[in-house]
Scaffold this motif. Structure first.
Motif, short mmCIF file in Angstrom:
data_model
loop_
_atom_site.label_atom_id
_atom_site.label_comp_id
_atom_site.label_asym_id
_atom_site.label_seq_id
_atom_site.Cartn_x
_atom_site.Cartn_y
_atom_site.Cartn_z
N LEU A 1 0.99 18.75 -54.73
CA LEU A 1 2.50 18.71 -54.81
C LEU A 1 2.69 20.14 -53.66
CD1 LEU A 1 3.55 16.04 -55.95
CD2 LEU A 1 3.42 16.00 -53.62
N ALA A 2 3.22 21.22 -54.97
CA ALA A 2 3.03 22.80 -55.29
C ALA A 2 2.49 23.51 -54.09
CB ALA A 2 3.85 23.17 -56.20
N GLY A 3 1.64 23.21 -54.08
CA GLY A 3 0.75 24.03 -53.03
C GLY A 3 1.05 23.27 -51.56
N MET A 4 0.78 22.06 -51.06
CA MET A 4 1.01 21.77 -49.93
C MET A 4 2.86 22.29 -49.17
SD MET A 4 -0.74 18.58 -49.68
CE MET A 4 -0.05 17.54 -50.58
N ALA A 5 3.62 21.83 -50.30
CA ALA A 5 4.50 22.54 -49.67
C ALA A 5 5.33 24.10 -49.42
CB ALA A 5 5.66 22.21 -50.56
N ARG A 6 4.81 24.61 -50.07
CA ARG A 6 4.69 26.06 -49.27
C ARG A 6 3.65 27.05 -49.13
NH1 ARG A 6 4.85 26.60 -56.13
NH2 ARG A 6 7.23 26.01 -56.37
N SER A 7 2.73 25.80 -48.52
CA SER A 7 1.84 27.19 -47.66
C SER A 7 2.86 26.30 -45.86
CB SER A 7 0.34 25.46 -47.94
OG SER A 7 0.45 24.60 -47.56
N MET B 1 7.71 37.58 -46.91
CA MET B 1 7.83 36.67 -46.99
C MET B 1 6.72 35.64 -47.01
SD MET B 1 10.94 35.06 -47.64
CE MET B 1 11.38 34.97 -46.33
N MET B 2 6.54 35.54 -45.53
CA MET B 2 5.80 34.42 -45.24
C MET B 2 4.61 34.93 -44.77
SD MET B 2 7.80 31.96 -44.51
CE MET B 2 9.51 31.09 -45.59
N ASN B 3 3.75 35.78 -44.88
CA ASN B 3 2.71 36.27 -44.93
C ASN B 3 2.06 36.58 -43.75
OD1 ASN B 3 1.57 36.00 -47.66
ND2 ASN B 3 2.20 34.06 -47.28
N ILE B 4 3.17 37.32 -42.91
CA ILE B 4 2.54 37.63 -41.13
C ILE B 4 2.35 39.07 -41.39
CG2 ILE B 4 3.37 37.39 -39.12
CD1 ILE B 4 3.64 35.09 -40.22
N GLY B 5 0.89 39.22 -41.38
CA GLY B 5 0.77 40.71 -41.08
C GLY B 5 0.29 40.87 -39.08
N PRO B 6 -0.44 42.04 -39.17
CA PRO B 6 -1.18 43.17 -38.39
C PRO B 6 -1.54 42.10 -38.04
CG PRO B 6 -1.20 44.83 -39.57
CD PRO B 6 -0.45 42.94 -40.33
N ALA C 1 2.87 30.81 -49.50
CA ALA C 1 1.90 30.56 -50.76
C ALA C 1 2.42 31.17 -52.07
CB ALA C 1 1.17 31.55 -49.96
N ARG C 2 4.20 30.44 -52.25
CA ARG C 2 4.64 30.54 -53.63
C ARG C 2 6.11 30.18 -53.65
NH1 ARG C 2 8.80 34.85 -53.27
NH2 ARG C 2 7.94 36.47 -51.31
N LYS C 3 6.59 29.70 -54.79
CA LYS C 3 8.11 29.19 -54.81
C LYS C 3 8.78 30.80 -54.52
CE LYS C 3 11.42 28.18 -57.76
NZ LYS C 3 11.94 27.61 -59.12
N LEU C 4 9.50 30.79 -52.80
CA LEU C 4 10.27 31.94 -53.65
C LEU C 4 11.28 31.96 -54.14
CD1 LEU C 4 11.24 30.48 -49.10
CD2 LEU C 4 9.36 32.45 -50.19
N SER C 5 11.65 33.12 -54.63
CA SER C 5 12.60 34.01 -55.37
C SER C 5 13.57 33.90 -55.09
CB SER C 5 12.36 35.59 -55.54
OG SER C 5 13.00 36.09 -54.17
N ASP C 6 15.43 33.93 -55.89
CA ASP C 6 15.88 33.66 -55.32
C ASP C 6 17.02 34.67 -54.11
OD1 ASP C 6 16.83 31.69 -57.09
OD2 ASP C 6 17.80 32.73 -58.31
N ALA C 7 16.30 35.55 -53.81
CA ALA C 7 16.70 36.71 -53.05
C ALA C 7 15.90 35.71 -51.70
CB ALA C 7 16.33 38.04 -53.32
N ASP C 8 14.43 35.88 -51.44
CA ASP C 8 13.94 35.07 -50.12
C ASP C 8 14.09 33.85 -49.95
OD1 ASP C 8 12.01 37.54 -50.38
OD2 ASP C 8 10.64 36.59 -52.03
N ARG C 9 14.83 33.00 -50.63
CA ARG C 9 15.62 32.20 -50.44
C ARG C 9 16.91 32.05 -49.91
NH1 ARG C 9 18.96 28.69 -52.85
NH2 ARG C 9 18.57 30.06 -55.03
N ARG C 10 17.44 33.11 -50.48
CA ARG C 10 18.85 33.47 -49.42
C ARG C 10 19.15 33.78 -48.11
NH1 ARG C 10 20.75 35.37 -54.41
NH2 ARG C 10 20.23 37.31 -54.39
N LEU C 11 17.98 35.15 -48.20
CA LEU C 11 17.18 35.23 -46.57
C LEU C 11 16.45 34.60 -45.84
CD1 LEU C 11 16.51 37.67 -44.38
CD2 LEU C 11 14.75 37.59 -46.05
#
Length: 722
Positions: A261-267, A386-391, A405-415
């Protein structure tokens, strides 16, 4: 050498002078069939007329099966079916037939089995060559317009099949008969005898299944197997139910479910902006989805995430995070798929069309530059990280999908909470994928169950109301109460086409029972009862269960002139598994020993399947877990009051596997004189007028309870075997 009746050459075949020189899909309601209505191929819908025409011409049928949201179906259509020269050859030497697999899963199922047996592969578009009586003799999936390593061109295939048909007909027909016979011999339907006493359900099957599932788990990314990776919805339902009952394997089951559930939700499988889930991932780490979004996936995943919330979550994946995912998934379903009449459409396409060209997933893709255009340079850099968008763009020149691909930190979640609305607004200005507006009865039944239960668990009455509207549509448009027939598909609020399959009856009945548990509206229980009783008549013959009722002589021939039953879960639970689950719940409400035995007979399939492939038996395993738990029957009696609502809520938020809930209420939704739900008979509140809960197994009830805390404690104790 065989001869055939005169046929036109390629030039003539695309003209209007012959009786078959036309494409007959323009008036079809299916969006997928209409996508092909302008092809120069002279497509016909599947049916007796097309096969009779093939017999008259003494040519094979070319059967092409796909669905509206299918990317590779669009590719093959553009490369081959829109090409006049290829179309001319196809028209001259075959009768081309097009099938929407979502409208005709009976056709899809039998010819998918044939395709896998012939070619060793399966998928869509499916390309099958048939005799005029429906027997498959050659098959594959996508064929390119020019030869590729290991794969011939479509024209090569057409020419080879035509040559074999003309020069080696006896061998072709003999092989086709042999394949049909082997498919009949391989069916497990004979193992389901509903007119015999079932054997005892072996409780050790369930921990054994957990152990076998652990061997195929991907513990790093979550889920099972490698690429391509599909959401294992039915298996997750089993693991969540198993985790709710104390055992040596409960913790392992819970951890496996949490990781998936975590892997799918964060992917990237989950759209991080609108909350809908894509059909599958082409990578093992869920980072590159195949972008079509299907109602059946989202309906099942909504229910599974809500059930994880009900279970309480764990340190692997919290209930709070799951609640947010479930809520947003429900919002996506209603915002993106809801039709004006309250039903839900089937899917959103994988492709987005720009200037007439299909681009897979283009609506959903981002680059650092497009992020900067929407957000400005500073935010774009942070969001890209944060969202794995690269060149390097992982899908196409349009970019990559958003996925942390991970649980967001509090700072990332606010952003993310700040920028996500801006990105969604920007994305909504792009070209959008097409929607297939057909309503499939069974899939809407899955959605009724998911929305009703999620609404109760998440405290969202709007979701329950949406489920009631959807159930009303199914009852009014799809169900014919006089003939006791459920129609599988509707378009524009008009049911048409074949009668529902076993899965349609089962999923709709299950949805109505789930809605009854949440609302207490007796109408939904009575409709579920009608559907199940009709299914017992419609799909059981001489004690044997079948997925369909012989809508097509060609399908019947292709499966060796035997009724077919596929017990394996696919994108949805198998019809047999869904039927077993609905029968078990109905028996718990009604006290019907006969229907409980029927469910037990279907569960008799488990030993043969679990030892080899538990991943395709998830819903049977979930139903077995409910059966071993009782299932517990709960009757809420007494006058309406805040306490009664509290007791009802305690039951709806219990993770007890298979728990059925009946609530006494003044029911304006059922006609006067309708019988009471048997579980409620002779139940009452306390002598001083307070509500109370009766907890029962097999209609034998314990001393009633009048406090929510006591109800929760007793349910927990019953789950542990006390």
């Amino acid at each position: 050498m065989r001869t055939t009746m005169p046929v036109p050459g390629p030039a003539e075949a695309t003209g209007n002078g012959s009786p078959w020189a036309s494409n007959a899909l323009g008036s079809e309601p299916s969006a997928y069939l209409r996508q092909h209505a302008d092809n120069p191929v002279h497509w016909r819908p599947f049916g007796d007329e097309a096969f009779a025409f093939a017999a008259e011409r003494d040519v094979p049928v070319f059967l092409s099966i796909g669905y509206a949201a299918c990317h590779w179906c669009h590719v093959m259509a553009h490369e081959s079916f829109e090409d006049p020269e290829t179309a001319g050859y196809l028209n001259a030497h075959f009768v081309p037939v097009k099938v929407d697999r979502e409208e005709r899963p009976d056709v899809d199922s039998v010819y998918m089995a044939a395709t896998q047996a012939i070619s060793g592969e399966g998928g869509w578009p499916m390309s099958v060559f048939l005799t005029p009586d429906g027997l498959a003799f050659h098959a594959g999936t996508y064929f390119p317009p020019v030869p590729l390593p290991g794969r011939p061109s479509f024209r090569n295939v057409l020419e080879a099949v035509h040559e074999a048909w003309m020069e080696r007909r006896d061998g072709v027909e003999q092989n086709a008969r042999g394949l049909a016979a082997s498919m009949a011999d391989g069916q497990l339907s004979a193992a389901v005898r509903l007119d015999e006493p079932p054997g005892l359900l072996d409780a050790s099957l369930l921990p054994d299944a957990v152990a076998l599932l652990a061997r195929s788990e991907d513990p790093a990314a979550g889920g099972f197997g490698s690429a391509p990776k599909f959401p294992p919805s039915a298996v997750l339902e089993f693991l969540i139910r198993h985790a709710a009952v104390p055992s040596d394997t409960a913790d392992a089951a819970k951890d496996m479910a949490g990781r998936a559930l975590a892997g799918m939700a964060r992917s990237a499988l989950r759209d991080q902006l609108d909350g809908g889930f894509a059909r599958y991932s082409v990578t093992a780490d869920w980072s590159v989805p195949h972008f079509e979004k299907m109602l059946y996936d989202n309906a099942q995943l909504l229910r599974v995430y809500a059930h994880w919330v009900r279970l309480g979550g764990n340190e692997v994946y919290s209930a709070d995070e799951a609640a947010a995912v479930a809520s947003r998934c429900a919002d996506w379903m209603l915002e993106s798929l809801r039709l004006p009449d309250g039903a839900l459409a089937s899917s959103l396409d994988a492709d987005t069309v720009f200037d007439g060209v299909h681009h897979e997933g283009a609506t959903y893709l981002w680059s650092v530059e497009s992020l900067a255009d929407a957000l400005g340079a500073d935010d774009a850099v942070q969001v890209a990280r944060m969202m794995n968008i690269g060149p390097e763009r992982t899908v196409s020149e349009f970019g990559s999908p958003l996925h942390p691909a991970r649980k967001l930190s509090d700072a990332d979640r606010r952003l993310w909470e700040r920028v996500a609305p801006v990105l969604l607004t920007t994305r909504n200005l792009r070209n959008q994928p097409a929607r297939d507006d057909k309503v499939v009865a069974g899939w809407n039944g899955l959605a009724v169950a998911g929305l009703a239960e999620a609404g109760a668990i998440l405290g969202r009455p709007d979701l329950v109301s949406a489920a009631e509207n959807m159930a009303g549509y199914l009852a009014t448009v799809h169900w014919d109460g006089e003939s006791k027939t459920l129609i599988r598909v509707s378009h524009d609020s008009r049911a048409r086409g074949i009668g529902g399959l076993l899965e349609d009856y089962a999923f709709c009945a299950d949805g109505f029972l789930a809605l009854y548990a949440v609302t207490g509206t007796k109408r939904w229980y009575l409709l579920a009862e009608e559907l199940l009783l009709a299914a017992c008549t419609r799909f059981v013959e001489s004690g044997q269960l079948a997925d369909s009722t012989g809508e097509s002589a060609q399908v019947f021939n292709a499966q060796g002139q035997r009724v077919g039953l596929d017990p394996f879960d696919n994108a949805t639970p198998s019809g047999a598994a869904g039927f077993a689950g609905a029968l078990l719940s109905y028996a718990a409400y009604s006290g019907s020993h006969g229907h409980r035995l029927m469910a037990g007979n279907i569960l008799g399939l488990l030993p043969a399947i679990v030892s080899r492939a538990p991943r395709v038996a998830g819903w049977l395993l979930a139903t077995a877990q409910a059966a071993l738990a009782g299932p517990v029957e709960a009757a809420v009696a007494g006058p309406d009051s805040p306490l009664k609502r509290e007791l009802h809520h305690a039951l709806l938020t219990s993770p007890s596997p298979g728990l059925v809930v009946a609530v006494q209420k003044d029911d304006g939704g059922a006609p006067a004189g309708d019988p009471d739900v048997p579980l409620l008979l002779h139940r009452s509140g306390t002598p001083d007028g307070l509500p109370q809960v009766y907890l029962c197994r097999d209609m034998v009830c314990e001393r009633p309870l009048g406090e929510a805390a006591a109800v929760r404690a007793r349910l927990a104790a019953m789950g542990s075997g006390d």
